[in-house]
Structure formats: C-alpha cells, structure tokens
Scaffold this active site. Structure first.
Site, short mmCIF file in Angstrom:
data_model
loop_
_atom_site.label_atom_id
_atom_site.label_comp_id
_atom_site.label_asym_id
_atom_site.label_seq_id
_atom_site.Cartn_x
_atom_site.Cartn_y
_atom_site.Cartn_z
N ASN A 33 0.80 -1.25 0.03
CA ASN A 33 0.03 -0.04 0.06
C ASN A 33 0.83 1.25 -0.07
OD1 ASN A 33 0.14 -1.14 2.69
ND2 ASN A 33 -1.08 0.38 3.45
N ASP A 34 0.85 2.23 1.08
CA ASP A 34 1.25 3.45 0.93
C ASP A 34 2.70 3.50 0.23
OD1 ASP A 34 -1.08 3.69 2.24
OD2 ASP A 34 -0.39 4.95 4.02
#
Length: 476
Positions: free
Chosen positions: A41-42
């Site tokens: 993710n991020d």
C-alpha cells in the site's frame, strides 16, 4: 536469532514461495512497482539520495490482507528500471510491533534518515502511536533509533504518517491526525536537529475556512512549495460523495495557500481532488536533484473491496502509480509523466492522422497519445472513456471487479477535451487529460484475448502509440 532477523527471514521465504506464481499472473505489471508477494500500500520514504531514487512501501509479505506492516524497498537510477532491495524496517520492537506505518526520508549529516509511525495495539484493539527514527549510512541497511515524538494532548491515537523536510535552518514535520472531537487535521512540529521536536500547532483541520466537515481523519500529509505557494497534500477519510466528487471510499487531494512557520497558521483555499480515477491514495512527493517535485501514489484505496481484486488468488494485490512531475498553474496542480518514461518505449511509434475513427490492436504495455477533438475511446473492450461536450464532463466507465456492474468516475473540463496521454500496463490505466489538467488512475482487469483500441473524434485527429517494456522491475 533475533526477532528482527526471524521476521526478515520469514518475509524472504514468503517471496521465494509466492513470487513465481505472482509473476505468472497476466495482471502483474510490466513497468509499475508491485509487491513480490502479499499486499502493497502507501509509498514511504520517497527520496533521491546520493544519485539513486529510493521508494519504500507499506508491505504485508505473508498474505493479501492488512496486518503488522513492513517497509519494503525498491531503488532506481533512472526511474524506469527498479531493483527490489533488502527489507528496510520490520515490526520487531515494542514501539512498532503492530506495524511500521507510513513515513518519509531525509538526507541529514550524510545519512539517510527515515521517520515513520510505530503502531501498537493491545489485545482489545486499543491503539498507541509513536513517531520513530531509523537511519542508514548506505541507503539499504537501517538501524532503528527509537521514539522521537509521543502523542501530544488534544489528539486521538490516530496520529501518524510523518513527512519531514528542512525549511531555512529548521527541520519540520507534518503529521496526519484526528482531534478529540473526531475531526481530521494536520499538525506541524519543528526541530533543530531531528531529535527533540516541538509541536507548533494545527496547520489545518476539517472545519478550517473554507473547508467544511472535511473528514474524521487526515492521512499521509505532505507540505511543500510550488511557485512560492505552500501546498498541503493529504488523504481525508469520511467524505460523503457529492455528485461527481468524492466517489471513492477515501479521497486524496490538496489545498494551496501560505504557511506561517512560526505559528502554524495556514491560510488556504478549497480542497481539490488530485486524481479522478477509481484507485488512487496516499500520494507522497520528493524534490529531486533536478529541482522537480515528483509524486508517486498508491494505486489502491483502503477498505475498498481489496479482497475482491482478481490478483488475490495469485498471492498479490495493488501496485504504485508512475512517478509524476507536479506543476502549479492558476492555483491548480497539473501532473505530467516524467521525460524518463520515454525510455520505456520499444521500437517505432504507430503515428497516424485519422478522420473521426481509428481502430487498432495494442500491447498490454502501451503508451497512447491522442490529440484532437476527442469524443470517446474504448480499451480492450473493457474500459470506456467518453466526453459529454454539452456538459463539459469526461467520464471513465468500467465493469466493477466485484459484481460486473458498470461504474463510473468523472471530472469537469470547462475548456473542453483536446489531448489524452494514456499508459496501459496489464491491469492498470493512467490517463493524463489535457496536459495534466486532470488524471484518472485506475486498475483495469480486462479478460485476456482482447487487445483492441477504438478512438472516436469529431474531426481529423492525430494518434501515436508505442509498445512499452515489460520487464523493468527486477525482484529475483
């Protein structure tokens, strides 16, 4: 064996176990960054350091769900060819045992220093949050230096994602937070030497003029200057859909104004969405050695049917966007593909002037550049893009990967549509509209067997199409 070493060994074993299956997935990208196993993710710690670009990322290597996140690591000399590096951070200490959450990187005293949020949860799910430091002399092997910022009064434990930078002779940190009234905000801190931090105050919040009830939590803030204006990027959670705006589960966007670094006072304008597509979240920027403000984002959205994505049975989920150069023009951020992306091109372009309609076949890794009075296009018989000239609205339509029902995302183009610059990569679309005026970032899980492209325009137009490389990510 230490717990840190044990976790690293288990993660690498997961890569060895799953990557052969992952890379055989027809949806696995050819030139976008994606996890060798599990969930990505991020983007974190995005920086150019000693001539090499480093991108760290939130990573769950063992499965395609969330959990105690690692910091995975890719690096590149040219922003095109990327190398999978040793794990940077593991959730192995008391202050980050439930996850090494998002953060940023800076160059200080010849060291690469990363600040991140240490997440801790007890058996009842109660959260503690710590802003932590780790550093590296070579950019690849990190030593944790412990907690540097504890939770100040006035905020819930949803206090995370430190972005650190230097302004004049002081270091500053902006953190995404939730006030005790359960409203989102961004908090500004400062330090003379990256060790002792002072909380200056709230930079902006959900009800700051001219905002109104802008979410219950702000994640992944990023404060930087463009054309002598101060831009705050952040990802607010809890916005209700409003017509064609705020249609994803969570949003990402920005405000523009002027910051007083002494008081944290920030007079800014309205909130604008950064991307109009289905999957885009948690963007982070860096200033590179060429003076470019470069953004990269996560091609995903938290809690938005992640488990339903077609790649999950093959042991991986999500990918990053391409890096993009930011420009500020007339109080609006424009996003542009980097010049380096031309290095992806293979062979000669298809170069055609056509009258009203053009049909051809394209590769699963393609770049398409259309100039003209564009009416609509269809890619792989799956994704449709069409412009309503009377209303000035551009719409991207695709079948939902959850239930197959058509779903749309749209934006307004007051001056019309005259250019589309599109990057296709197995299971993704990045559509740059009118030289970066708007961008649609979306996953595209088209069935195999259809390689068609159809373009419709209102008059004679011009298209160029390139095949792009399919092997720029070196993991094993």
């Amino acid at each position: 064996m230490s717990y840190d070493c044990e976790l690293r060994q288990r993660a690498e074993q997961a890569v060895d176990m799953y990557f052969e299956n992952v890379k055989q997935d027809p949806y696995f990208p050819g030139y976008h960054l994606a996890p060798p196993s599990g969930l990505l993710n991020d983007p974190n710690g995005w920086i150019q350091w000693k001539g090499r670009y480093h991108l760290f990322f939130q990573w769950m290597p063992f499965h395609t769900g969330h959990g105690a996140k690692f910091w995975g690591h890719f690096s590149s000399r040219d922003l095109v060819n990327w190398r999978y590096e040793p794990i940077a951070l593991t959730p192995a200490d008391w202050f980050d045992k439930s996850g090494c959450y998002s953060g940023s990187a800076v160059n200080a005293d010849g060291m690469l220093k990363v600040f991140y949020t240490g997440n801790v949860k007890d058996e009842q799910g109660n959260r503690e949050t710590y802003q932590c430091l780790a550093e590296s002399a070579d950019g690849f092997h990190f030593e944790k230096k412990g907690v540097k910022v504890r939770l100040p009064e006035g905020y819930t434990p949803h206090f995370r994602d430190p972005k650190v930078w230097k302004h004049e002779d002081q270091w500053y940190m902006v953190i995404g937070a939730q006030k005790l009234d359960k409203k989102g905000c961004a908090v500004l801190l400062k330090s003379a030497g990256l060790e002792d931090w002072t909380c200056i105050g709230v930079l902006s919040h959900a009800n700051a003029e001219p905002l109104e009830n802008l979410g219950y939590m702000w994640e992944c803030p990023d404060l930087f200057s463009l054309n002598e204006r101060d831009v705050l990027l952040f990802s607010p959670q809890g916005l209700e859909a409003d017509g064609i705006d705020y249609n994803n589960h969570y949003q990402s966007g920005y405000v523009i104004g002027t910051v007083d670094y002494e008081t944290a006072a920030y007079k800014h304008g309205k909130f604008l969405e950064l991307d109009r597509g289905f999957e885009f979240y948690a963007p982070q920027t860096t200033l590179d050695d060429n003076g470019r403000r470069i953004l990269i984002g996560w091609m995903g959205v938290p809690d938005q049917n992640e488990a339903e994505q077609p790649t999950v049975p093959n042991g991986w989920v999500h990918q990053m966007t391409l890096p993009r150069k930011l420009e500020l023009r007339n109080d609006k951020i424009l996003q542009h593909p980097l010049d380096e992306m031309k290095l992806l091109r293979i062979g000669e372009a298809i170069d055609r002037q056509f009258d009203r309609k053009y049909q051809t076949s394209i590769s699963k890794t393609s770049e398409i550049d259309i100039n003209g009075d564009i009416e609509s296009l269809n890619i792989f018989g799956y994704a449709d893009l069409y412009f309503n000239q009377a209303e000035g609205v551009l719409t991207l339509e695709r079948p939902s990967y959850v239930n197959g029902i058509k779903e749309t995302r749209s934006c307004c183009l007051p001056s019309g549509l005259n250019r589309l610059h599109i990057f296709v990569d197995h299971s993704s679309l990045e559509i740059f509209v009118n030289d970066g005026e708007e961008v649609f970032t979306s996953r595209m899980f088209a069935p195999n067997g259809n390689d068609s492209l159809t373009i419709n325009t209102n008059k004679s137009s011009h298209v160029q199409i390139w095949d792009l490389k399919n092997d720029t990510i070196h993991i094993r």
